[in-house]
Design a protein around this motif. Structure first.
Motif, PDB file in Angstrom:
ATOM      1  N   ALA A 397       0.747  -1.017  -0.351  1.00 41.17           N
ATOM      2  CA  ALA A 397       0.145   0.032  -0.023  1.00 41.17           C
ATOM      3  C   ALA A 397       1.172   0.969  -0.007  1.00 41.17           C
ATOM      4  CB  ALA A 397      -0.801   0.271   1.269  1.00 41.17           C
ATOM      5  N   HIS A 398       1.859   0.960   0.961  1.00 42.31           N
ATOM      6  CA  HIS A 398       2.663   2.106   0.965  1.00 42.31           C
ATOM      7  C   HIS A 398       3.583   2.385  -0.349  1.00 42.31           C
ATOM      8  CE1 HIS A 398       6.606   4.765   1.625  1.00 42.31           C
ATOM      9  NE2 HIS A 398       7.123   3.711   0.738  1.00 42.31           N
ATOM     10  N   PHE A 399       4.197   1.965  -1.349  1.00 43.67           N
ATOM     11  CA  PHE A 399       4.738   2.311  -2.610  1.00 43.67           C
ATOM     12  C   PHE A 399       3.434   2.684  -3.709  1.00 43.67           C
ATOM     13  CE2 PHE A 399       5.668  -1.783  -2.869  1.00 43.67           C
ATOM     14  CZ  PHE A 399       5.256  -2.831  -3.811  1.00 43.67           C
ATOM     15  N   HIS A 400       2.558   1.965  -3.596  1.00 42.79           N
ATOM     16  CA  HIS A 400       1.144   1.548  -4.373  1.00 42.79           C
ATOM     17  C   HIS A 400       0.784   3.523  -3.882  1.00 42.79           C
ATOM     18  CE1 HIS A 400       1.370  -2.161  -5.768  1.00 42.79           C
ATOM     19  NE2 HIS A 400       1.000  -1.816  -6.465  1.00 42.79           N
ATOM     20  N   THR A 446      -9.208   1.093  -3.978  1.00 43.86           N
ATOM     21  CA  THR A 446      -7.668  -0.177  -3.862  1.00 43.86           C
ATOM     22  C   THR A 446      -7.042  -0.498  -2.897  1.00 43.86           C
ATOM     23  OG1 THR A 446      -7.699   0.371  -6.281  1.00 43.86           O
ATOM     24  CG2 THR A 446      -6.710  -1.210  -5.862  1.00 43.86           C
ATOM     25  N   PHE A 447      -6.382   1.055  -2.177  1.00 42.76           N
ATOM     26  CA  PHE A 447      -5.415   0.757  -1.676  1.00 42.76           C
ATOM     27  C   PHE A 447      -5.466   0.670  -0.337  1.00 42.76           C
ATOM     28  CE2 PHE A 447      -3.323   1.300  -6.247  1.00 42.76           C
ATOM     29  CZ  PHE A 447      -2.533   0.248  -5.991  1.00 42.76           C
ATOM     30  N   PHE A 448      -6.519   1.252   0.660  1.00 45.11           N
ATOM     31  CA  PHE A 448      -6.357   1.434   1.646  1.00 45.11           C
ATOM     32  C   PHE A 448      -6.875   0.699   2.152  1.00 45.11           C
ATOM     33  CE2 PHE A 448      -7.192   3.290   5.627  1.00 45.11           C
ATOM     34  CZ  PHE A 448      -6.230   4.358   6.352  1.00 45.11           C
ATOM     35  N   PRO A 449      -7.658  -0.381   1.920  1.00 50.98           N
ATOM     36  CA  PRO A 449      -7.693  -1.535   2.783  1.00 50.98           C
ATOM     37  C   PRO A 449      -6.523  -2.105   3.092  1.00 50.98           C
ATOM     38  CG  PRO A 449      -9.551  -1.650   0.544  1.00 50.98           C
ATOM     39  CD  PRO A 449      -8.582   0.050   0.433  1.00 50.98           C
ATOM     40  N   GLN A 450      -5.247  -2.052   1.935  1.00 50.86           N
ATOM     41  CA  GLN A 450      -4.501  -3.248   1.464  1.00 50.86           C
ATOM     42  C   GLN A 450      -3.268  -2.563   3.153  1.00 50.86           C
ATOM     43  OE1 GLN A 450      -2.662  -2.966  -2.550  1.00 50.86           O
ATOM     44  NE2 GLN A 450      -4.186  -3.947  -3.100  1.00 50.86           N
ATOM     45  N   PHE A 451      -3.361  -1.179   3.731  1.00 50.68           N
ATOM     46  CA  PHE A 451      -2.930  -0.387   4.595  1.00 50.68           C
ATOM     47  C   PHE A 451      -3.354  -2.199   5.705  1.00 50.68           C
ATOM     48  CE2 PHE A 451      -1.889   4.148   2.628  1.00 50.68           C
ATOM     49  CZ  PHE A 451      -0.612   3.841   2.848  1.00 50.68           C
ATOM     50  N   TRP A 472     -11.107  -7.218   3.291  1.00 50.79           N
ATOM     51  CA  TRP A 472     -10.805  -5.962   2.435  1.00 50.79           C
ATOM     52  C   TRP A 472     -10.899  -6.674   1.139  1.00 50.79           C
ATOM     53  CZ3 TRP A 472     -11.278  -3.169   6.154  1.00 50.79           C
ATOM     54  CH2 TRP A 472     -11.449  -3.297   6.645  1.00 50.79           C
ATOM     55  N   HIS A 473      -9.504  -8.090   0.247  1.00 52.11           N
ATOM     56  CA  HIS A 473      -9.693  -8.511  -0.911  1.00 52.11           C
ATOM     57  C   HIS A 473     -10.660  -7.832  -2.447  1.00 52.11           C
ATOM     58  CE1 HIS A 473      -5.662  -9.740  -0.997  1.00 52.11           C
ATOM     59  NE2 HIS A 473      -5.667 -10.331   0.459  1.00 52.11           N
ATOM     60  N   VAL A 474     -11.323  -7.923  -1.042  1.00 54.71           N
ATOM     61  CA  VAL A 474     -12.969  -7.996  -2.029  1.00 54.71           C
ATOM     62  C   VAL A 474     -12.958  -6.505  -2.741  1.00 54.71           C
ATOM     63  CG1 VAL A 474     -15.223  -7.461  -2.120  1.00 54.71           C
ATOM     64  CG2 VAL A 474     -13.848 -10.100  -2.153  1.00 54.71           C
ATOM     65  N   LEU A 475     -12.897  -5.450  -1.100  1.00 59.17           N
ATOM     66  CA  LEU A 475     -12.807  -4.045  -1.010  1.00 59.17           C
ATOM     67  C   LEU A 475     -11.979  -3.449  -2.424  1.00 59.17           C
ATOM     68  CD1 LEU A 475     -13.544  -2.878   2.386  1.00 59.17           C
ATOM     69  CD2 LEU A 475     -15.103  -2.670   0.183  1.00 59.17           C
ATOM     70  N   GLY A 479     -12.674  -1.697  -5.599  1.00 57.42           N
ATOM     71  CA  GLY A 479     -11.354  -0.949  -6.110  1.00 57.42           C
ATOM     72  C   GLY A 479     -10.939  -0.079  -7.108  1.00 57.42           C
ATOM     73  N   SER A 480     -10.437  -1.226  -7.787  1.00 54.16           N
ATOM     74  CA  SER A 480      -9.127  -1.657  -8.294  1.00 54.16           C
ATOM     75  C   SER A 480     -10.277  -1.588 -10.190  1.00 54.16           C
ATOM     76  CB  SER A 480      -8.500  -3.024  -9.275  1.00 54.16           C
ATOM     77  OG  SER A 480      -9.443  -3.782  -9.111  1.00 54.16           O
ATOM     78  N   SER A 481     -11.733  -1.997  -9.858  1.00 56.47           N
ATOM     79  CA  SER A 481     -12.235  -1.707 -11.101  1.00 56.47           C
ATOM     80  C   SER A 481     -12.590   0.017 -10.972  1.00 56.47           C
ATOM     81  CB  SER A 481     -13.292  -2.392 -10.934  1.00 56.47           C
ATOM     82  OG  SER A 481     -13.272  -3.414 -10.448  1.00 56.47           O
ATOM     83  N   VAL A 482     -12.687  -0.002 -10.387  1.00 53.33           N
ATOM     84  CA  VAL A 482     -13.393   1.911 -10.584  1.00 53.33           C
ATOM     85  C   VAL A 482     -11.904   2.287 -10.667  1.00 53.33           C
ATOM     86  CG1 VAL A 482     -14.066   3.903  -9.504  1.00 53.33           C
ATOM     87  CG2 VAL A 482     -14.496   1.450  -8.733  1.00 53.33           C
ATOM     88  N   LEU A 483     -11.094   2.261 -10.760  1.00 49.13           N
ATOM     89  CA  LEU A 483      -9.698   2.760 -11.418  1.00 49.13           C
ATOM     90  C   LEU A 483      -9.287   2.773 -12.334  1.00 49.13           C
ATOM     91  CD1 LEU A 483      -7.336   4.371  -9.877  1.00 49.13           C
ATOM     92  CD2 LEU A 483      -6.378   2.589  -9.408  1.00 49.13           C
ATOM     93  N   ALA A 484      -9.296   0.819 -12.761  1.00 45.53           N
ATOM     94  CA  ALA A 484      -9.414   0.859 -13.963  1.00 45.53           C
ATOM     95  C   ALA A 484     -10.489   2.024 -14.940  1.00 45.53           C
ATOM     96  CB  ALA A 484      -9.333  -0.706 -14.641  1.00 45.53           C
ATOM     97  N   LEU A 485     -11.403   2.119 -14.590  1.00 47.47           N
ATOM     98  CA  LEU A 485     -12.267   2.680 -15.487  1.00 47.47           C
ATOM     99  C   LEU A 485     -11.799   3.700 -15.329  1.00 47.47           C
ATOM    100  CD1 LEU A 485     -15.610   2.522 -16.639  1.00 47.47           C
ATOM    101  CD2 LEU A 485     -15.634   3.905 -14.715  1.00 47.47           C
TER     102      LEU A 485
END
Ligand code: HEM
Ligand SMILES: [Cu+2]
Lengths: 567, 227
Positions: A397-400, A446-451, A472-475, A479-485
């Motif tokens: 999450a940090h580096f993303h 996408t990435f806040f849940p990863q923290f 958390w993974h599902v969230l 998120g990544s689908s939204v990001l991809a859009l």
């Protein structure tokens, strides 16, 4: 600066609409593939890295899809390993490292400096060919064979314990490394010697300073990683080498040499983005960047201190405790110049005439997300905390946050800001705002849940995990689908704008900077007459030839601008 | 408009490229570019020098023995002299290029070329000896220690020796190719090399190759171990 001072409105080439520009003076494929024009090479790079970004993105979506289930239904473990390796290698070496320098930097450096081209146009073309060749080789190996070492290629995974596609991939990376080196050398020579008369070091746009610092890092760092990867290559092919513990070699030495480049490389990725932010922010706040000298100094400080902290990637790799403490302390120091920048940007916005155009929205996104990324970097740099979060999703999450929330949003901000200059066309502002918003929201989802995942102990690079982590993974996948859009939309409207976009005119934003004084798109040799610079960077206190576009209520003062068109 | 047409239109010096305002700017830019390139070269070798220093520090005894016993210091010293001489003749070549003295320039370049062949010849003799004595790392590696030292790290010494002198030799070979090209162009009186810059830049490269050897020689052949 007094209102009488002549703004950088050297003669605006009003008649230029009818003159051939760099895009349309010739249409043959040969003139594109053998061009030495920095602007065309920038476009070639833009196409290449967009393809790379797409491929890396597909791998990312495959990873995210796999992670929706704790049992990894979609692919074999081996395939999963190959996916995240491909994602990392492509995104870092073939997208982020060249992204801003090779496209926006290539395009803008000569324009901002008042030069006809970069210092070494043929080397510039060579750099694109090296990049493409390296990319084809590395991708060929990763797609056809598959590499599962992770983007870090740690020995002895990469030297003894994995398949021989690693060797071919390393050849590709080695070649691509030289494309970066060539660009770095070219930029350094250009910035030193090709500045227009009167354009002193302290008058340079901060975008130039950022690229100067980046080039220094490239020139000092990339050869080291090249020789390191070269040694792994020798070790794999000839079975002799200095990293192989079986013959008394030292695998940890690989990590030292790798991170000696790869930590500075994170600044290769972020500094140019910071440069973009300076330009965009100044323009849409109608203000000089607060504390120009400090921003400049912090850029150089990052380039210097960036080379002294690589050991923070190795806190748990058997490095002595004292070494760890020193690297930890130095990592705290390297965050200071980054913080200075954030402070200066905030101060620039304060009491500025803020215009929430799309590039500005990307820019604000950058500042927030980079701050989170930078601060969590400090968590990672604290020895005891890192023992807990090392190799977990916290680091991911940090580096993303810094690389996607920071560098990629910066790249998009810059692409939107200079798109009118590069193509002569406006993109649809409304859609651009939607895309910027989607990218911001999607990114955080996408990435806040990863923290949280990382804090709870989810290791990175695993695709089986305890069921309680699933939510958390599902969230994150959602998120990544939204990001991809958020990334797909700009691709569509940028392509659309090439044909249907409104004509931009030389200076749609009413921005300061030499690049806005020439036609959009610029003519082949940029300037009919080389400019003489008598003003400081970001002289927004004088009106500029401006805004023909009326996208926003915040259209800039046109009346004063018009009175200057006589110059 | 092609690049060539652009030159003609501006009425420039024949070897001035369109992106430069005048020859002075062009020359200075070339020099900055060349030095930046040399910095990358230093870092390129730097990685290997780092690796060498670390292994050397941790394995003084065996490294000293391997270097002193199996590398031939007289050949290394001879090669050092050869390369230093070639640097001198290269410097003279640059001087005559600036003076536009074609014949002397060619003579100096020829002498430098000769030196580089001598260097590679001697190096090849040394390598083939190591090869014959099974010092090439790999399956056939064998090493006999006089002082009954543990020989595990001897292989590392030879890995580094071959990697570093090999990389240096590659640079010498590139230098030879460039010298041949330069020589032919100068002999053919091509306009590009009537101008001294290409020779001057090659000179910088050659001095760099020379300096790398100046570091390699003592590191491998000379430094004594702990007494
Ligand atoms: C504010 C300054 C920063 C500090 C103090 C910092 C600190 C750290 C630390 C200590 C780690 C290692 C964590 C671990 O492996 O346990 C790390 C990992 C990483 N950081 Fe940062 N960081 C900073 C900024 C950045 C920036 C600007 C970028 C990129 C644009 C970046 C990219 C990365 C990457 C890619 C990794 C993970 C490497 C890997 O193991 O694959 N960092 N950071
Ligand atoms: Cu780091």
């Amino acid at each position: 600066m007094s209102a009488e001072a002549i703004p950088p409105g050297i003669v605006l080439e009003r008649e230029s609409a009818s003159r051939p520009n760099y895009l349309n003076w010739s249409h043959s494929v040969k003139d594109w593939l053998l061009t030495t024009d920095h602007k065309r090479i920038a476009i070639l790079y833009l196409v290449s890295i967009t393809i790379m970004f797409g491929l890396g993105g597909i791998a990312a979506m495959a990873i995210r899809a796999e992670l929706t289930s704790p049992h990894g239904h979609l692919m074999e473990s081996d395939t999963y390993n190959k996916m995240f390796t491909m994602h990392g290698v492509v995104m870092i070496f073939f997208f982020l490292v060249p992204s801003i320098p090779a496209t926006l930097g290539n395009f803008l450096l000569p324009l901002m400096l008042g030069a006809r081209d970069l210092a070494f146009p043929r080397l510039n073309l060579l750099s694109w060919y090296l990049f493409t060749l390296g990319g084809v080789i590395a991708l060929g190996a990763m797609i056809c064979g598959g590499v599962d070492t992770g983007w870090t290629f740690y020995t002895p995974y990469s030297s003894i314990y994995s398949n021989s596609n690693v060797a071919v991939t390393l050849v590709g990376l080695f070649i691509a490394g030289f494309s970066s080196i060539v660009t770095g050398i070219n930029f350094i020579a250009t910035i030193h010697k090709m500045r227009a008369p009167g354009l002193t070091w302290t008058r340079l746009p901060l975008f130039i300073w950022a690229h100067y610092a980046t080039s220094i890092i490239i020139v000092l760092g990339t050869p080291v990683v090249a020789v390191t990867l070269g040694l792994v290559l020798v070790e794999r092919t000839l079975h002799i080498g200095i990293f192989d513990p079986a013959i008394g070699g030292d695998p940890i030495l690989f990590q030292h040499m790798f991170w000696f480049y790869s930590h500075p490389a994170v600044y290769i990725m972020i500094l140019p983005a910071m440069g973009v932010i300076n330009e965009v922010l100044a323009c849409f706040c109608r203000k000089r960047i607060f504390g120009y000298t400090f921003v400049c100094g912090s850029t150089l400080a990052i380039a210097v201190f960036g080379f002294m902290v690589w050991g923070h990637h190795m806190f748990v790799t058997g490095q002595s405790l004292y070494t760890g403490m020193i690297f930890s302390a130095l990592s705290f120091i390297v965050a200071v110049p980054s913080a200075i920048k954030v402070f200066n940007w905030t101060a620039t916005i304060y009491k500025g005439e803020v215009w929430f155009s799309a590039p500005m929205i990307y820019c604000l996104g950058f500042i927030g997300l980079f701050t989170i990324g930078g601060l969590t970097g400090l968590y990672c740099s604290s020895l005891s905390v890192d023992v807990h979060i090392n190799m977990t999703y916290f680091v991911v999450a940090h580096f993303h946050y810094v690389m996607v929330g920071g560098a990629t949003l910066g790249y998009l901000a810059g692409l939107h800001f200079w798109w009118p200059k590069m193509t002569g066309r406006m993109y649809p502002e409304g859609w651009a705002k939607v895309a910027a918003g989607l990218a911001f929201v999607g990114f955080n989802l996408t990435f806040f849940p990863q923290f949280i995942l990382g804090y709870l102990g989810m290791p990175r690079r695993y695709h089986y995990y305890p069921a309680e982590f699933q939510i958390w993974h599902v969230l994150s996948t959602a998120g990544s689908s939204v990001l991809a859009l958020g990334y797909a939309i700009p691709l569509v409207y940028f392509l659309w704008s090439l044909k249907y976009g409104e004509k931009a005119g030389p200076n749609p934003w009413g921005a300061a900077g030499l690049e806005w004084t020439v036609a959009s798109p610029p003519t082949q040799f940029n300037f009919d007459e080389l400019p003489v610079v008598t003003w400081e960077a970001y002289n927004y206190d004088v009106p500029h030839e401006n805004a023909i576009v009326d996208h926003s209520k915040n259209v800039l003062p046109d009346a004063e601008g018009a009175s200057h068109s006589a110059h | 408009m092609s690049v060539e047409a652009a030159h003609d239109a501006h009425g420039h010096h024949p070897v001035q490229y369109h992106q430069f305002e005048d020859m002075e700017q062009q020359n200075e830019t070339y020099i900055v570019g060349m030095w930046s390139f040399l910095v990358t070269e230093i870092m390129f070798f730097g990685g290997l020098f780092l690796a060498y220093s670390i292994f050397r520090m941790n394995n003084q005894a065996i490294f000293t023995e391997a270097g002193h016993r199996y590398l031939e210091v007289d050949k290394g010293a001879f090669n050092t002299v050869v390369l230093l001489t070639s640097s001198l003749s290269m410097a003279m070549c640059v001087y005559y290029a600036q003076k536009a003295d074609r014949v002397k320039q060619l003579l100096c370049l020829g002498f430098t070329l000769l030196c580089s062949f001598v260097f590679l010849g001697v190096k090849a003799m040394e390598w083939s000896k190591e090869f014959a004595e099974h010092h090439l790392p790999g399956a056939n590696f064998a090493y006999v220690s006089d002082a009954h030292l543990s020989t595990a790290k001897a292989q590392i010494f030879f890995c580094l020796y071959f990697a570093m002198t090999g990389l240096h030799a590659i640079h010498v070979i590139v230098g030879i190719l460039l010298m041949v090209v330069l020589g032919v162009l100068i002999a053919a009186r091509r306009p590009g090399v009537k101008y001294y810059m290409p020779v001057e830049m090659f000179g910088l490269y050659w001095h760099f190759v020379d300096i790398v050897w100046i570091f390699l020689f003592p590191l491998f052949y000379l430094i004594p171990g702990k007494r």
